[in-house]
Design a protein around this motif. Structure first.
Motif, PDB file in Angstrom:
ATOM      1  N   THR A   1      13.550   6.294  -3.873  1.00 59.44           N
ATOM      2  CA  THR A   1      12.973   7.620  -3.685  1.00 59.44           C
ATOM      3  C   THR A   1      13.700   8.332  -2.551  1.00 59.44           C
ATOM      4  OG1 THR A   1      10.836   6.730  -4.342  1.00 59.44           O
ATOM      5  CG2 THR A   1      10.825   8.872  -3.286  1.00 59.44           C
ATOM      6  N   TYR A   2      14.078   9.559  -2.793  1.00 57.62           N
ATOM      7  CA  TYR A   2      14.721  10.389  -1.780  1.00 57.62           C
ATOM      8  C   TYR A   2      13.897  11.666  -1.624  1.00 57.62           C
ATOM      9  CZ  TYR A   2      18.716   7.414  -2.882  1.00 57.62           C
ATOM     10  OH  TYR A   2      19.533   6.342  -3.089  1.00 57.62           O
TER      11      TYR A   2
ATOM     12  N   SER B   1      12.546   8.704   9.945  1.00 54.62           N
ATOM     13  CA  SER B   1      12.331   7.396  10.546  1.00 54.62           C
ATOM     14  C   SER B   1      11.025   7.484  11.331  1.00 54.62           C
ATOM     15  CB  SER B   1      13.499   7.031  11.463  1.00 54.62           C
ATOM     16  OG  SER B   1      13.349   5.708  11.921  1.00 54.62           O
ATOM     17  N   SER B   2      10.674   6.390  11.994  1.00 54.25           N
ATOM     18  CA  SER B   2       9.455   6.383  12.800  1.00 54.25           C
ATOM     19  C   SER B   2       9.810   5.903  14.197  1.00 54.25           C
ATOM     20  CB  SER B   2       8.408   5.464  12.171  1.00 54.25           C
ATOM     21  OG  SER B   2       8.901   4.145  12.134  1.00 54.25           O
TER      22      SER B   2
ATOM     23  N   ASP C   1       8.336   3.606  15.795  1.00 53.34           N
ATOM     24  CA  ASP C   1       8.304   2.137  15.747  1.00 53.34           C
ATOM     25  C   ASP C   1       9.639   1.578  15.265  1.00 53.34           C
ATOM     26  OD1 ASP C   1       5.717   2.933  16.078  1.00 53.34           O
ATOM     27  OD2 ASP C   1       4.868   1.319  14.878  1.00 53.34           O
TER      28      ASP C   1
ATOM     29  N   PRO D   1       6.049  10.261  10.980  1.00 51.96           N
ATOM     30  CA  PRO D   1       6.064   9.258  12.058  1.00 51.96           C
ATOM     31  C   PRO D   1       4.711   9.099  12.726  1.00 51.96           C
ATOM     32  CG  PRO D   1       7.209  11.260  12.757  1.00 51.96           C
ATOM     33  CD  PRO D   1       6.936  11.396  11.289  1.00 51.96           C
TER      34      PRO D   1
ATOM     35  N   ILE E   1      -3.942  -5.284  -2.016  1.00 50.99           N
ATOM     36  CA  ILE E   1      -3.301  -5.575  -0.732  1.00 50.99           C
ATOM     37  C   ILE E   1      -2.769  -4.263  -0.133  1.00 50.99           C
ATOM     38  CG2 ILE E   1      -1.426  -6.805   0.405  1.00 50.99           C
ATOM     39  CD1 ILE E   1      -1.623  -8.803  -1.974  1.00 50.99           C
TER      40      ILE E   1
ATOM     41  N   GLN F   1      12.155   4.300   6.023  1.00 51.53           N
ATOM     42  CA  GLN F   1      11.340   4.761   7.148  1.00 51.53           C
ATOM     43  C   GLN F   1      10.550   3.622   7.768  1.00 51.53           C
ATOM     44  OE1 GLN F   1       8.814   7.144   4.774  1.00 51.53           O
ATOM     45  NE2 GLN F   1       9.570   9.072   5.599  1.00 51.53           N
ATOM     46  N   ILE F   2      10.191   2.670   6.938  1.00 50.61           N
ATOM     47  CA  ILE F   2       9.188   1.686   7.337  1.00 50.61           C
ATOM     48  C   ILE F   2       9.823   0.629   8.225  1.00 50.61           C
ATOM     49  CG2 ILE F   2       7.551  -0.018   6.446  1.00 50.61           C
ATOM     50  CD1 ILE F   2       7.665   1.733   3.808  1.00 50.61           C
TER      51      ILE F   2
ATOM     52  N   ASN G   1      -2.532 -15.987  -4.842  1.00 56.96           N
ATOM     53  CA  ASN G   1      -2.895 -14.631  -5.271  1.00 56.96           C
ATOM     54  C   ASN G   1      -2.366 -13.557  -4.338  1.00 56.96           C
ATOM     55  OD1 ASN G   1      -4.269 -15.700  -7.375  1.00 56.96           O
ATOM     56  ND2 ASN G   1      -6.214 -15.795  -6.257  1.00 56.96           N
ATOM     57  N   GLY G   2      -2.498 -13.842  -3.034  1.00 49.76           N
ATOM     58  CA  GLY G   2      -2.213 -12.781  -2.095  1.00 49.76           C
ATOM     59  C   GLY G   2      -0.766 -12.392  -2.019  1.00 49.76           C
ATOM     60  N   ASN G   3       0.124 -13.368  -1.855  1.00 48.17           N
ATOM     61  CA  ASN G   3       1.541 -13.115  -1.617  1.00 48.17           C
ATOM     62  C   ASN G   3       1.781 -12.241  -0.393  1.00 48.17           C
ATOM     63  OD1 ASN G   3       2.472 -14.591  -3.749  1.00 48.17           O
ATOM     64  ND2 ASN G   3       2.397 -12.864  -5.175  1.00 48.17           N
ATOM     65  N   GLN G   4       0.786 -12.180   0.491  1.00 40.99           N
ATOM     66  CA  GLN G   4       0.965 -11.329   1.660  1.00 40.99           C
ATOM     67  C   GLN G   4       1.459 -12.169   2.823  1.00 40.99           C
ATOM     68  OE1 GLN G   4      -2.575  -9.762   3.331  1.00 40.99           O
ATOM     69  NE2 GLN G   4      -1.518  -8.069   4.333  1.00 40.99           N
TER      70      GLN G   4
ATOM     71  N   ALA H   1      17.301   6.297   1.365  1.00 44.65           N
ATOM     72  CA  ALA H   1      16.050   6.258   0.595  1.00 44.65           C
ATOM     73  C   ALA H   1      14.855   6.232   1.553  1.00 44.65           C
ATOM     74  CB  ALA H   1      16.037   5.042  -0.322  1.00 44.65           C
ATOM     75  N   LEU H   2      13.727   6.771   1.092  1.00 45.20           N
ATOM     76  CA  LEU H   2      12.575   6.929   1.976  1.00 45.20           C
ATOM     77  C   LEU H   2      11.963   5.599   2.405  1.00 45.20           C
ATOM     78  CD1 LEU H   2      10.681   9.986   0.425  1.00 45.20           C
ATOM     79  CD2 LEU H   2      12.355   9.933   2.262  1.00 45.20           C
TER      80      LEU H   2
END
Lengths: 348, 190
Positions: free
Chosen positions: A77-78, B93-94, B96, A269, A256, B159-160, B185-188, B155-156
């Protein structure tokens, strides 16, 4: 055709009282274009939004592009969001012309031009469009938050142009589907209000092209819902409309919480640590005495757009969801089974 | 950079002075946070190699002295590049992510860092309701001479921030055995 042209001008008209310096600044109006390329799965949103009034408002341009997965890359996504102080003269009414550095949008009844270039995201988009069908107007008779909202939709626009992402050039031609709508109203972002809206375009080698548009107003957690409307277009003509209790909608959620990508802008941000559950998809079933339709929307991308009120610190989170759709419609004893792509929005 | 400034540091000092006055005029929560975070403190910031010393007097009314540093400090308290700050302001970006990936370097005791972080986030939150802040950002973006345009589209999902880079280097199977990762189940990831 005279009636159609009249309706087009009526639908597109700038409702914000631009020449009243004392007008309230909770006015909003935005012009959406959704582009879908069925052969490849490209989905694209181009939007210009007016907020407030000239001299005390903003002009905001948003572009969001979902670049489909291929054998060599996953879906990406852009996008960008640029805003400017709304200075007198940036928006003209007849024809509607909005200009800002690197941006121009002209809407003259059924003819439209959208041109924007953003040097930071390396995105350049340019297209012109021509209405292929009559618009539908849904005026502001119902309350929305502290005010009202009205809108009009034009579900089929013939377009041509060019999309550039970095060095990639993607021709926009008659293979692309384009949906356009226009929204206006007075309310505050951050109020307990929202909507679900989607457009589906499905084509196949045989049979008609189906385009479907859903809208439902609701509060943020969808416990208080207005009457939904589902418009079904067959080869660009309105074929059928379901509304109210004839429509049943079911979400499927991932349990989740994750970080969604956020459309750039100063709010992104600010909420970078906010997580949320994301939908896996949505099912919709509608029927009346004569016809029925079932839809399944499988979400493959979700991007969050954060809109801040211009008077108080409060925010609306709009989720831009896109993916694949399957359609099974029984219309006048004819069965249509199709697949295609959708672009949806909902508010959380 | 406007001709009226002799160098970027002077331009930056003027923008910071105007930012402080905007926040003073606005008052409210962000101003209270700024006082809490900075009263009686001194720090050196560096943007694209230009250093400024910021020194807030201890007593009210609030007075922040900003001066250009002629002999650069070896360890400024804040180091960044204009392009990275712009990426935050534009939401590409952020804060963090820029800190996690060492494009913004902050040095201060933890309580001071948390206070400064809150001040920065609240200035961002004030932007939609204070047009003058937006005008100030745009003036900086228009005239700061070091801003670079990206060379390829980003790509967006970039940002993370990616936390836990070190723990992710441990093979997944071992992380599952050690309980760092919820299996099934979770895979977290924990």
């Amino acid at each position: 055709m005279k009636r159609s042209e009249h309706l087009l001008y009526l639908m597109e008209d700038v409702r914000i009282p631009m020449h009243d310096p004392h007008a309230p600044i909770d006015w909003k109006q935005w012009y959406h274009f959704v582009l879908i390329h069925p052969p490849t799965g490209f989905r694209l949103l181009a939007n210009v939004s007016l907020s407030g009034i000239p001299g005390n408002g903003q002009v905001i341009v948003t572009v969001l592009i979902v670049d489909p997965a291929t054998d060599s890359q996953s879906e990406k996504t852009y996008g960008f969001c640029n805003d400017w102080e709304w200075e007198t003269g940036m928006v003209k009414r007849v024809p509607i012309r909005t200009e800002a550095p690197g941006f121009r949008c002209v809407i003259d009844g059924g003819n439209s031009i959208f041109e924007v270039e953003d040097k930071n995201s390396l995105i350049k988009l340019k297209f012109s469009g021509k209405a292929k069908t009559d618009p539908v107007l849904i005026p502001e008779f119902s309350p929305f938050g502290s005010g009202f909202i009205g809108w009009g939709l034009l579900p089929s626009v013939e377009i041509s142009g060019m999309l550039e992402i970095g060095n990639r050039q993607i021709q926009i031609d008659s293979d692309w589907y384009c949906y356009h709508d226009q929204n206006y109203g007075r309310f505050h972002w951050g109020e307990d209000l929202g909507w679900i809206w989607f457009v589906i375009n499905s084509r196949s080698d045989s049979g008609p092209e189906l385009s479907l548009v859903l809208h439902r107003g609701n509060n943020r957690n969808q416990t208080n819902c207005g009457a939904p409307h589902l418009f079904i277009y067959e080869d660009n003509k309105l074929r059928k409309m379901f509304m109210g209790n004839a429509i049943r909608l079911t979400w499927h959620w991932n349990t989740i919480p994750t970080h969604p990508p956020r459309l750039p802008g100063v709010m992104a941000p600010l909420f970078s640590d906010k997580t949320q559950c994301q939908p896996l998809g949505m099912e919709l079933y509608a029927e009346d005495e004569k016809d029925s339709i079932s839809l399944f929307l499988e979400s493959t991308s979700l991007t969050e757009l954060i809109l801040a009120d211009n008077q108080q610190r409060q925010y609306t989170f709009i989720e831009e969801m896109t993916g694949k759709a399957t359609v099974e419609a029984h219309l006048s004893d004819q069965l249509h089974q199709k697949s295609g792509y959708f672009y949806a929005e909902f508010v959380q | 950079m406007p001709n009226s400034y002799s160098d970027p540091a002077e331009f930056l000092a003027d923008l910071l002075t105007r930012l402080i006055e905007l926040l003073r005029e606005q008052g409210g929560y962000t101003w209270d946070l700024l006082l809490k975070a900075t009263l009686g403190r001194t720090g050196i910031i560096q943007l694209d190699g230009h250093q400024l010393e910021l020194s807030a007097e201890t007593n009210l009314p609030y007075c922040l002295h900003i001066k250009k540093i002629e002999a650069p400090a070896e360890q400024p308290d804040f180091i960044s590049r204009g392009s990275d700050l712009l990426a935050i302001l534009q939401g590409r970006s952020s804060l963090d992510r820029e800190i996690v990936e060492n494009r913004i370097i902050l040095r201060a005791p933890l309580p001071d860092l948390l206070n400064i972080y809150q001040v920065l986030l609240n200035i961002l939150a004030d932007t939609p309701v204070n047009n003058q802040l937006r005008v100030l950002y745009r003036e900086w973006e228009s005239h700061w001479p070091y801003l670079e345009t990206p060379t390829s589209p980003i790509a967006l999902d970039k940002q993370i921030p990616e936390f836990g880079l070190y723990i992710r280097k441990i093979p997944y199977e071992i992380r599952v055995m050690e309980g760092f990762v919820k299996n099934g189940n979770g895979n977290q990831e924990a």
